[in-house]
Structure formats: C-alpha cells, structure tokens
Design an enzyme around this catalytic site. Sequence first.
Site, PDB file in Angstrom:
ATOM      1  N   GLY A   1     -14.446 -73.909 105.274  1.00 51.30           N
ATOM      2  CA  GLY A   1     -15.378 -74.951 104.836  1.00 51.30           C
ATOM      3  C   GLY A   1     -15.877 -75.817 105.969  1.00 51.30           C
TER       4      GLY A   1
ATOM      5  N   GLY B   1     -19.218 -77.994 105.773  1.00 50.74           N
ATOM      6  CA  GLY B   1     -19.305 -79.138 104.878  1.00 50.74           C
ATOM      7  C   GLY B   1     -19.193 -80.448 105.628  1.00 50.74           C
TER       8      GLY B   1
ATOM      9  N   ASP C   1      -6.631 -87.934  97.583  1.00 49.74           N
ATOM     10  CA  ASP C   1      -5.954 -88.953  96.778  1.00 49.74           C
ATOM     11  C   ASP C   1      -6.353 -88.866  95.304  1.00 49.74           C
ATOM     12  OD1 ASP C   1      -8.550 -89.958  96.914  1.00 49.74           O
ATOM     13  OD2 ASP C   1      -7.960 -91.971  97.526  1.00 49.74           O
TER      14      ASP C   1
ATOM     15  N   TYR D   1     -12.083 -81.591  88.838  1.00 48.67           N
ATOM     16  CA  TYR D   1     -11.983 -81.489  90.297  1.00 48.67           C
ATOM     17  C   TYR D   1     -10.600 -81.893  90.774  1.00 48.67           C
ATOM     18  CZ  TYR D   1     -11.919 -83.348  95.027  1.00 48.67           C
ATOM     19  OH  TYR D   1     -11.547 -83.651  96.306  1.00 48.67           O
TER      20      TYR D   1
ATOM     21  N   LYS E   1      -7.652 -79.566  92.617  1.00 47.28           N
ATOM     22  CA  LYS E   1      -7.046 -79.896  93.907  1.00 47.28           C
ATOM     23  C   LYS E   1      -5.541 -80.098  93.774  1.00 47.28           C
ATOM     24  CE  LYS E   1      -8.654 -80.513  97.414  1.00 47.28           C
ATOM     25  NZ  LYS E   1      -8.835 -79.572  98.550  1.00 47.28           N
TER      26      LYS E   1
END
Length: 346
Positions: free
Chosen positions: A8, A11, A125, A153, A157
């Site tokens: 990634g 990004g 976090d 999301y 994660k």
Amino acid sequence: MKQILVTGGCGFIGSNFVHYMLRQHPEYTIVNLDKLTYAGNPENLRDVEHLPTYRFVHGDIADRSLVEDLMKDADAVVHFAAETHVDRSIMDAGSFITTDVHGTFVLLEAARKFPVRRFVHISTDEVYGTAMSPEGVSRPSLETDALMPLSPYAASKAGADRLAFSYWATHNVPVIISRCSNNYGPYQYPEKLIPLFVTNALDNIPLPVYGDGKNTRDWIFVEDHCRAIDTLLHCDGYDGEVFNIGASQEFSVLQITDLILNILGKPASLLQYVKDRAGHVPRHAVDSSKFARIFDWNPVTNFEAMLEKTVTWYVEHESWWRRIKEQDANYRAYYQQQYREREGKS
C-alpha cells in the site's frame, strides 16, 4: 536489512513512509506493492520512480503467487495496504473484509513460508472503539484495552490485527503491531476530513460536519508516524508486542474546521451541519506512554503548525487534488451519495 517490502505504498501514509525511508535509509531497496485502488495514487511517488533503490509492483496483496515471489527477497515487511475509510465501509463492507483480513492472511502465510526479520503490521486506534476505561470513564485507549470496533472498517482492522498476533504466537512470525491515531499531512485522499475541508474551502463549497461536530480525535503528523514505524522496524526483542502511537493532541471536528477556515481566510458560513453517520465514535485517542518509555520517542511536531503546513501543501498542489475531485468518477459518486443526500438532515 537490505530490502523492505511495503504494501500500500501509493496511499497516504504508505507514500509518506516510502519518501521517509528513501531519505533516511538510502542503502535500502524499497519494494512497493500496491493494487492502485481509488486511494492509491502513483503520482504520490512520481519523484522517486527514477531511483535504483525504489521498485513499484502493481498487484494485490491477496495474490498468493505474487506475494510469495516478493517475500522471497524481503528482509522485512511494513504492511499498510487496507481499505481504510469508515464511511465507505458502512456503505459496502465486503471489500474491507477481503482486503484487510484475507489480504493480511496471505502476507502472513508468505512471511511464514519465507521468513523475514520483521513484520510491522499497521493497525489503527479505531479497533478500540470509543476511548474509555473498562468502567466507562473517558480516557485514552491502552494496549491492554478490549477491542470494541464500531464500524465494519474498524472490525476488519481488528480482525487483521489479531490475525497478525496469532501468527507470532503460533508460527513465530516476527510481528509487531502499531495502533496509531489519526494521521494528517500531504498526499491524503481528499475524502478524508482535513483534505476534504481544505479543498472544499478553497472552492467555497460547504464543509460538511457530521452531527454536532464535537467528536474528538488525537491527531499526529504523518512524518512523526513514519519515524515511529522506522523505530519498530529496527528494534529487537519486541516480537508479538502492540504499541500505541499518538501525539496527545486532541481536537474536535469543529475546532479543526475553525482552524482551516482561519488559515485560509474563509467565512464561518461555509460550515454546514449534516446528518451524523452510523456508529460515529465520540472520541479516539491513545495512550502511547509504553512506546515513549521503551524507545525514548515523542512526536516532534505541533498540530497547529503542521496543520498550516498541510493546508499550504494543498494550496500549492491544486492539480493533484483537483484531478481527483473533478475527474475521478469513484470520488464523485461517493461524495454525491455521502454528503448531498445528507444536506438539511442534521
């Protein structure tokens, strides 16, 4: 170490990390594996394409054959690649599970088959949900707090985070997990809060504030985060550990809105309240004292100063963000669905 596999890397945080590593460790070769989904932008690294120590590979972290081929020559992995936008995960969670969980699984399997010296898994976090103690008292999240993700999301994660840990516990893959607070800085895709508000303000378009705008986040300048990852990449004796990384600089959405409008000299009338999103976390903040204590590390930047620097970057790189906002059909469809439909529904 000689070769670092970065996933990634086109990004926002990934491209800043690639720039950072090429400056700080010119003796390393950086291999950047990126699928170039909507937020992966090769323009972010156009200025380093010519370097013999940088290599771009267009591909998917879920492609087992490709990942294994790259892992054979890697001394370490820094794993950024993920679907990351909370709002998009609420609209369509499937790609988040596929990329964030299954993609991480493919990388970990390859790292088990072709051992590396370090596997830094970039978590967030967001996995904690609202920052609070087990008793329900608001305070920054600790590494020992339960994971209580409040969006698809964050859940994807959290799954990847715990999967990475399990590969250390079960297979001795040398994983270290970082959970960082909200990043800001150059090259951030303009659907995220700060670049969205900066670019909207530059075009005199309303700044859409969810709910009452009092939700707070701990904000860290992206280069401070890159320095922290560099520290984890080169440390010894901390396999299987989780480290919070933050700046202890908390600001609400309204405070950030005011700061951006003041920097740009724009009127407060551009602020527009819109209907709140589902599962909106009131506070994200991390206690990074463990990381600071062990590595004698602290962020070196000030939020207000770096926010102004970030705003200036977007002012000076209008062609970068305008191409996305005006020519990227994916962005335009997202913005239309996410904000136009919420106007007047606060």
